[in-house]
Scaffold this active site. Structure first.
Site, PDB file in Angstrom:
ATOM      1  N   ASP A 156       0.862  -1.181   0.000  1.00  0.00           N
ATOM      2  CA  ASP A 156       0.000   0.000   0.000  1.00  0.00           C
ATOM      3  C   ASP A 156       0.896   1.229   0.000  1.00  0.00           C
ATOM      4  OD1 ASP A 156      -1.966  -1.854   0.281  1.00  0.00           O
ATOM      5  OD2 ASP A 156      -2.824  -1.031   2.112  1.00  0.00           O
ATOM      6  N   HIS A 229       5.240  -7.224  -0.430  1.00  0.00           N
ATOM      7  CA  HIS A 229       5.168  -8.499  -1.127  1.00  0.00           C
ATOM      8  C   HIS A 229       6.006  -8.453  -2.404  1.00  0.00           C
ATOM      9  CE1 HIS A 229       1.441  -9.837   1.183  1.00  0.00           C
ATOM     10  NE2 HIS A 229       1.555  -8.553   1.481  1.00  0.00           N
ATOM     11  N   SER A 340       7.322   3.556   5.622  1.00  0.00           N
ATOM     12  CA  SER A 340       8.606   3.875   5.003  1.00  0.00           C
ATOM     13  C   SER A 340       8.433   3.950   3.499  1.00  0.00           C
ATOM     14  CB  SER A 340       9.659   2.845   5.392  1.00  0.00           C
ATOM     15  OG  SER A 340      10.943   3.335   5.064  1.00  0.00           O
TER      16      SER A 340
END
EC number: 4.1.1.65
Length: 371
Positions: A156, A229, A340
């Site tokens: 995201d 991912h 981050s």
């Protein structure tokens, strides 16, 4: 006439009333100039903070006596962000009493707009501390992985920049760039480097003449899902860990500090996908000293001490594993504590297209681009 009576009328408002201690100030500043650099920073730091915080340029007359404030960038860099990040990490790991968990986490949810309907566990009493909440898992159906396009978003976040890499420079945010070689470090495969001795670092990464090098930068805000991912099917052959600083990677700070991503702690995973070179870099940030790669148990980030400019390498290629760690598109790769940045740098044919807009919000599993 006494001195107090001489400082009346318009001179009082012109700032000349500050001139009487100039001799004493010059003496003090002369003493400061003889100090060691760490001691000088320590003594100048509080005065510099006041210089920028006080209204109406109240401390500007000090510049007339040869005192110069630290720049805002130097001031920010002098903040012990690594120490603060470790302290914040320990605070986040403190187990909250059951009765306090819902009020504390509800405040965080409200502040950063977290959508708890997507969480695998919606009951706030389940999360023993803030760290567990930051690393919460999602329901399987919350992030469907796009199977049509060759590359998906690994996390995201917000798209800060994307496009072709030009002149060995990567865009940090719009208009601000950093060196590709400083960011990734020297080539790990020395043999391939020797085959292209006169070429630029960018050309050394590209394995086929018909390909180009591309980049994509995704910023994870504190309220985002903090796991990342695999963005495509690829094989991870090498890991490089840069200890570095832990400054904020908020887009506002990224516009302010040149080569911010090259200063910060980061973990570079590099290898190959079907079109050639591929890398995913997890960039640490203030209060995000913890970067975890699930298949790399030897990685330890935000250590108390490190040598500036140093890095350490680890190869996943061995006698038993000649190609590295295979990753499938959408497979769990790692996680941050808090938020981050993820930076993708990869090789692809010239007709590769991004399906993105600068500044857009994106979620894990959505298409980044394809051929």
């Amino acid at each position: 006439m006494c001195q107090s009576s001489a400082l009346q009328g318009p001179e009082l408002h012109s700032g000349k009333w500050l001139q009487f201690p100039q001799l004493a100030l010059r003496r003090r500043l002369g003493q400061l100039s003889c100090m060691s650099r760490p001691a000088l920073k320590l003594r100048s730091w509080p005065l510099t903070i006041l210089y920028y915080l006080l209204p109406f340029g109240a401390l500007k007359p000090l510049t007339r006596v040869r005192w110069r404030p630290m720049s805002r960038v130097s001031l920010y860099k002098s903040v012990p962000t690594r120490l603060l990040s470790r302290a914040w990490g320990r605070l986040n790991s403190v187990e909250l009493p059951t009765w306090l968990r819902k009020p504390v986490l509800s405040l965080y949810i409200w502040t950063f707009g977290v959508n708890m309907k997507e969480a695998a566990v919606e009951d706030l009493h389940h999360y023993r501390n803030l760290s567990e909440f930051f690393r919460r898992k999602l329901k399987p159906q919350a992030r469907p992985v796009c199977g049509i396009h060759s590359m998906i978003s690994p996390s995201d976040g917000k798209i800060l920049s994307f496009g072709q890499v030009k002149n060995c420079e990567v865009e940090q945010v719009k208009g601000i760039t950093y060196s590709l070689e400083s960011f990734l470090g020297p080539r790990a495969d020395k043999e391939n480097c020797k085959s292209k001795p006169a070429s630029s670092f960018q050309k050394q990464l590209v394995t086929k003449d018909c390909n180009e090098l591309y980049h994509c930068v995704i910023y994870l805000a504190p309220g985002d899902y903090h796991c990342f991912h695999s963005p495509t099917d690829w094989k991870v052959s090498h890991r490089r860990h840069f200890p570095g600083s832990l400054m904020s990677v908020n887009p506002g700070v990224a516009r302010w500090i040149k080569e911010l991503f090259c200063h910060n702690e980061r973990v570079v995973l590099s290898g190959y996908w079907k079109h050639g070179f591929f890398s995913l870099t997890a960039v640490g940030a203030q209060n995000v000293g913890s970067i975890r790669i699930y298949f790399d148990q030897d990685l330890h980030t935000n250590n108390p001490s490190y040598s500036k400019g140093s890095y350490n390498d680890f190869s996943f290629v061995s006698n038993n594993n000649h190609e590295g760690i295979p990753m499938r598109k959408g497979e769990h790769l790692g996680e941050f504590n808090l938020g981050s940045t993820i930076v993708l740098i990869f090789e692809a044919p010239k007709d590769f297209n991004f399906y993105l807009k600068p500044g857009q919000k994106i979620r894990f599993g959505e298409a980044l681009g394809s051929l």
